[in-house]
Design a protein around this motif. Structure first.
Motif, PDB file in Angstrom:
ATOM      1  N   ALA A 316       0.786  -1.188  -0.079  1.00 45.68           N
ATOM      2  CA  ALA A 316       0.020   0.020  -0.059  1.00 45.68           C
ATOM      3  C   ALA A 316       0.683   1.175   0.258  1.00 45.68           C
ATOM      4  O   ALA A 316       0.715   2.269  -0.617  1.00 45.68           O
ATOM      5  CB  ALA A 316      -0.974  -0.044   1.130  1.00 45.68           C
ATOM      6  N   GLU A 317       1.894   1.145   0.883  1.00 44.16           N
ATOM      7  CA  GLU A 317       2.840   2.264   0.841  1.00 44.16           C
ATOM      8  C   GLU A 317       3.493   2.863  -0.564  1.00 44.16           C
ATOM      9  O   GLU A 317       3.293   3.888  -1.013  1.00 44.16           O
ATOM     10  CB  GLU A 317       3.784   1.995   1.934  1.00 44.16           C
ATOM     11  CG  GLU A 317       4.576   3.270   2.266  1.00 44.16           C
ATOM     12  CD  GLU A 317       5.576   3.139   3.378  1.00 44.16           C
ATOM     13  OE1 GLU A 317       5.559   2.283   4.098  1.00 44.16           O
ATOM     14  OE2 GLU A 317       6.971   3.502   3.092  1.00 44.16           O
ATOM     15  N   THR A 318       3.953   1.534  -1.139  1.00 45.11           N
ATOM     16  CA  THR A 318       4.609   1.693  -2.547  1.00 45.11           C
ATOM     17  C   THR A 318       3.491   2.378  -3.511  1.00 45.11           C
ATOM     18  O   THR A 318       3.888   3.133  -4.341  1.00 45.11           O
ATOM     19  CB  THR A 318       5.323   0.321  -3.031  1.00 45.11           C
ATOM     20  OG1 THR A 318       5.984  -0.173  -2.159  1.00 45.11           O
ATOM     21  CG2 THR A 318       6.153   0.498  -4.188  1.00 45.11           C
ATOM     22  N   LEU A 319       2.220   1.509  -3.381  1.00 46.47           N
ATOM     23  CA  LEU A 319       1.507   2.051  -4.456  1.00 46.47           C
ATOM     24  C   LEU A 319       1.013   3.460  -4.085  1.00 46.47           C
ATOM     25  O   LEU A 319       0.943   4.268  -5.242  1.00 46.47           O
ATOM     26  CB  LEU A 319       0.059   1.213  -4.325  1.00 46.47           C
ATOM     27  CG  LEU A 319      -1.105   1.462  -5.234  1.00 46.47           C
ATOM     28  CD1 LEU A 319      -0.343   1.101  -6.945  1.00 46.47           C
ATOM     29  CD2 LEU A 319      -2.390   1.267  -5.040  1.00 46.47           C
ATOM     30  N   ALA A 320       0.863   4.044  -2.971  1.00 48.44           N
ATOM     31  CA  ALA A 320       0.500   5.125  -2.944  1.00 48.44           C
ATOM     32  C   ALA A 320       1.598   6.287  -3.313  1.00 48.44           C
ATOM     33  O   ALA A 320       1.255   7.307  -3.858  1.00 48.44           O
ATOM     34  CB  ALA A 320       0.296   5.487  -1.395  1.00 48.44           C
ATOM     35  N   THR A 321       2.763   5.879  -3.160  1.00 45.50           N
ATOM     36  CA  THR A 321       3.931   6.639  -3.643  1.00 45.50           C
ATOM     37  C   THR A 321       3.837   6.813  -5.159  1.00 45.50           C
ATOM     38  O   THR A 321       4.038   7.830  -5.661  1.00 45.50           O
ATOM     39  CB  THR A 321       5.078   6.274  -3.301  1.00 45.50           C
ATOM     40  OG1 THR A 321       5.201   6.147  -1.881  1.00 45.50           O
ATOM     41  CG2 THR A 321       6.568   7.303  -3.516  1.00 45.50           C
ATOM     42  N   ALA A 322       3.878   5.785  -5.732  1.00 49.07           N
ATOM     43  CA  ALA A 322       3.645   5.546  -7.214  1.00 49.07           C
ATOM     44  C   ALA A 322       2.503   6.370  -7.922  1.00 49.07           C
ATOM     45  O   ALA A 322       2.499   7.241  -8.675  1.00 49.07           O
ATOM     46  CB  ALA A 322       3.426   4.149  -7.733  1.00 49.07           C
ATOM     47  N   TYR A 323       1.367   6.216  -7.123  1.00 46.00           N
ATOM     48  CA  TYR A 323       0.123   7.108  -7.689  1.00 46.00           C
ATOM     49  C   TYR A 323       0.547   8.491  -7.494  1.00 46.00           C
ATOM     50  O   TYR A 323      -0.041   9.387  -8.474  1.00 46.00           O
ATOM     51  CB  TYR A 323      -1.177   6.698  -6.762  1.00 46.00           C
ATOM     52  CG  TYR A 323      -1.804   5.506  -7.300  1.00 46.00           C
ATOM     53  CD1 TYR A 323      -1.469   4.630  -8.337  1.00 46.00           C
ATOM     54  CD2 TYR A 323      -3.372   5.339  -6.855  1.00 46.00           C
ATOM     55  CE1 TYR A 323      -2.280   3.764  -8.828  1.00 46.00           C
ATOM     56  CE2 TYR A 323      -3.961   4.295  -7.260  1.00 46.00           C
ATOM     57  CZ  TYR A 323      -3.712   3.448  -8.247  1.00 46.00           C
ATOM     58  OH  TYR A 323      -4.522   2.271  -8.698  1.00 46.00           O
ATOM     59  N   ASP A 324       1.050   8.940  -6.353  1.00 44.05           N
ATOM     60  CA  ASP A 324       1.235  10.234  -6.123  1.00 44.05           C
ATOM     61  C   ASP A 324       2.362  10.675  -7.419  1.00 44.05           C
ATOM     62  O   ASP A 324       2.143  11.868  -7.969  1.00 44.05           O
ATOM     63  CB  ASP A 324       1.846  10.323  -4.767  1.00 44.05           C
ATOM     64  CG  ASP A 324       1.901  11.943  -4.587  1.00 44.05           C
ATOM     65  OD1 ASP A 324       1.379  12.580  -4.648  1.00 44.05           O
ATOM     66  OD2 ASP A 324       3.374  12.439  -4.232  1.00 44.05           O
ATOM     67  N   ARG A 325       3.037  10.114  -7.411  1.00 41.88           N
ATOM     68  CA  ARG A 325       4.397  10.643  -8.443  1.00 41.88           C
ATOM     69  C   ARG A 325       3.803  10.820  -9.874  1.00 41.88           C
ATOM     70  O   ARG A 325       4.150  11.791 -10.619  1.00 41.88           O
ATOM     71  CB  ARG A 325       5.409   9.498  -8.593  1.00 41.88           C
ATOM     72  CG  ARG A 325       6.242   9.432  -7.265  1.00 41.88           C
ATOM     73  CD  ARG A 325       7.575  10.051  -7.227  1.00 41.88           C
ATOM     74  NE  ARG A 325       7.883  10.662  -5.980  1.00 41.88           N
ATOM     75  CZ  ARG A 325       8.708   9.909  -5.099  1.00 41.88           C
ATOM     76  NH1 ARG A 325       9.142   8.687  -5.804  1.00 41.88           N
ATOM     77  NH2 ARG A 325       9.136  10.262  -3.988  1.00 41.88           N
ATOM     78  N   ILE A 326       2.644   9.924 -10.324  1.00 45.25           N
ATOM     79  CA  ILE A 326       2.320  10.126 -11.424  1.00 45.25           C
ATOM     80  C   ILE A 326       1.048  10.857 -11.649  1.00 45.25           C
ATOM     81  O   ILE A 326       0.635  11.248 -12.843  1.00 45.25           O
ATOM     82  CB  ILE A 326       2.034   8.564 -12.199  1.00 45.25           C
ATOM     83  CG1 ILE A 326       0.638   7.778 -11.483  1.00 45.25           C
ATOM     84  CG2 ILE A 326       3.051   7.818 -12.478  1.00 45.25           C
ATOM     85  CD1 ILE A 326       0.180   6.679 -12.120  1.00 45.25           C
ATOM     86  N   GLY A 327       0.617  11.651 -10.894  1.00 46.70           N
ATOM     87  CA  GLY A 327      -0.183  12.468 -10.733  1.00 46.70           C
ATOM     88  C   GLY A 327      -1.677  12.223 -10.546  1.00 46.70           C
ATOM     89  O   GLY A 327      -2.562  13.319 -10.853  1.00 46.70           O
ATOM     90  N   LEU A 328      -1.884  11.287  -9.878  1.00 43.40           N
ATOM     91  CA  LEU A 328      -3.148  10.635  -9.593  1.00 43.40           C
ATOM     92  C   LEU A 328      -3.908  11.579  -8.395  1.00 43.40           C
ATOM     93  O   LEU A 328      -3.012  11.560  -7.263  1.00 43.40           O
ATOM     94  CB  LEU A 328      -3.331   9.346  -9.171  1.00 43.40           C
ATOM     95  CG  LEU A 328      -2.724   8.285 -10.444  1.00 43.40           C
ATOM     96  CD1 LEU A 328      -3.382   6.923 -10.156  1.00 43.40           C
ATOM     97  CD2 LEU A 328      -3.760   8.604 -11.770  1.00 43.40           C
ATOM     98  N   LEU A 329      -4.974  12.202  -8.646  1.00 39.94           N
ATOM     99  CA  LEU A 329      -5.506  12.923  -7.371  1.00 39.94           C
ATOM    100  C   LEU A 329      -5.748  12.072  -5.998  1.00 39.94           C
ATOM    101  O   LEU A 329      -6.702  11.129  -6.099  1.00 39.94           O
ATOM    102  CB  LEU A 329      -6.426  13.979  -7.987  1.00 39.94           C
ATOM    103  CG  LEU A 329      -7.173  14.917  -6.747  1.00 39.94           C
ATOM    104  CD1 LEU A 329      -6.288  15.963  -6.451  1.00 39.94           C
ATOM    105  CD2 LEU A 329      -8.512  15.360  -7.279  1.00 39.94           C
TER     106      LEU A 329
END
Ligand code: AQP
Length: 332
Positions: A316-329
């Protein structure tokens, strides 16, 4: 501690000797040195036609075999892929980063779709290496214990991790394959130039760990060798004998050189009979332990539930970072 991660499909029910020597044994060893995550990759198992009740049973059976092989839930995290939804979620992100041509070059897809007929292959089978990329990157794995056939998929994982990192900023650890050369490719006993595989041309070439040991012993005794008589390791000229020496050495811990010496002057029959006995002695307690774990589904399910919880925290932590980096709100 460095991280290790690997996955194994529950498709066939029983694991085979190639799975065990090429991969599972390394899972067990890496528990001692790594923060290790191992999963039964049920989402990969649905890329080919499958029966729901069988898949459910085989998923438990896979977990039981991994425990019987020596995975210790106190020393590693053992879980089922579909229990951690982040795999499918990051899988989508990775799909969007992979070139169509790049995915088309995966030789496993080419082989498997050729066998099935290209029109009958699913898009899931085509994108399965990309889901595998997500499987690995979610855990920031340093080492991925696999057999030789998976090397190309780990290369793809490295490429996509680097691509993501350079486009969106450092997010993923770049993993390396952990491939033990000697056992990286165990060969079919009837066709020692082909990989031992669950989709073997003839069942006589495939040693399943859960088969009746006497059936496997017979397969060793009738393994294809060559018309020469000397027991010598030579993968080019004597692939059958070399494969038997590799398996013998892996199961007994005796070096191939020492085996060549001890079999000097003896015939192929002696090597095959000995190996049949060695395998039976090893597999008999393995089968018993598998049955014990299967006989206690509550404990098995609780091991998997705890594993999923631990895995999910990391994923969950990795996914949250990845989502944030690609610009998902982020959802509020
Ligand atoms: N013959 C092998 N020698 C060494 N390692 C092997 N592996 C598979 N076959 C050999 C390794 O086992 C791990 C789990 O593999 P999987 O779950 O991906 O199963 P698979 O590769 O689908 O197994 P098969 O039997 O090879 O299936 P098909 O017939 O579908 O190709 C992996 O680490 C793999 O490298």
């Amino acid at each position: 501690r460095p991280r290790a991660l690997s996955g194994i499909q529950p498709t066939a029910g029983s694991f085979h000797l190639g799975n065990y020597l090429g991969a599972i044994r390394q899972y067990v060893a890496l528990q001692e040195t790594h923060d290790a995550f191992y999963m039964v990759v049920d989402l990969h198992a649905i890329t080919v036609p499958q029966d729901p009740a069988t898949l459910r049973a085989n998923t438990r059976l896979a977990a039981a075999q991994l425990l019987a092989a020596g995975l210790d839930p106190d020393r590693c995290t053992l879980f089922v892929q579909s229990h951690v939804p982040e795999h499918a979620q990051l899988g989508w992100v990775m799909n969007c980063l992979t070139g169509f041509g790049e995915a088309s070059r995966m030789t496993q897809f080419k082989d498997k779709s050729a066998k099935q007929g290209a029109d009958r292959s699913t898009v899931g089978l085509f994108t399965y290496p990309i889901l595998q990329v997500a499987d690995i990157l979610l855990y920031q794995a340093d080492a991925v214990p696999v057999g030789e056939d998976q090397r190309q998929h780990i290369e793809l994982t490295r490429d996509l991790a680097e691509r993501f990192n350079s486009r969106f900023g450092g997010t993923f650890t770049i993993p390396a394959p952990h491939i033990v050369r000697e056992v990286a490719k165990i060969y079919d006993l009837q066709d020692p130039t082909a990989k031992m595989s669950k989709s073997a041309a003839t069942p006589k070439g495939l040693v399943n760990l859960l088969d009746e040991p006497s059936v496997s012993a017979k397969k060793f005794r009738s393994a294809v060798t060559d018309t020469d008589t000397v027991i010598r390791f030579d993968e080019t000229d004597k692939p059958g004998v070399s494969n038997l020496l590799t398996i013998h050495s892996a199961l007994t811990g005796t070096t191939v050189a020492a085996l060549e010496e001890s079999y000097a002057g003896k015939g192929y029959g002696a090597l095959k009979t000995d190996l049949a006995e060695i395998f039976v002695a090893w597999v008999t307690p393995f089968r018993e332990r598998t049955q014990e774990y299967l006989g206690d589904p509550e404990t098995l399910d609780s091991v998997l539930a705890k594993g999923a919880e631990k895995a999910r925290a990391v994923a969950a932590e990795t996914l949250a970072t990845a989502y944030d980096r690609i610009g998902l709100l982020p959802a509020k």
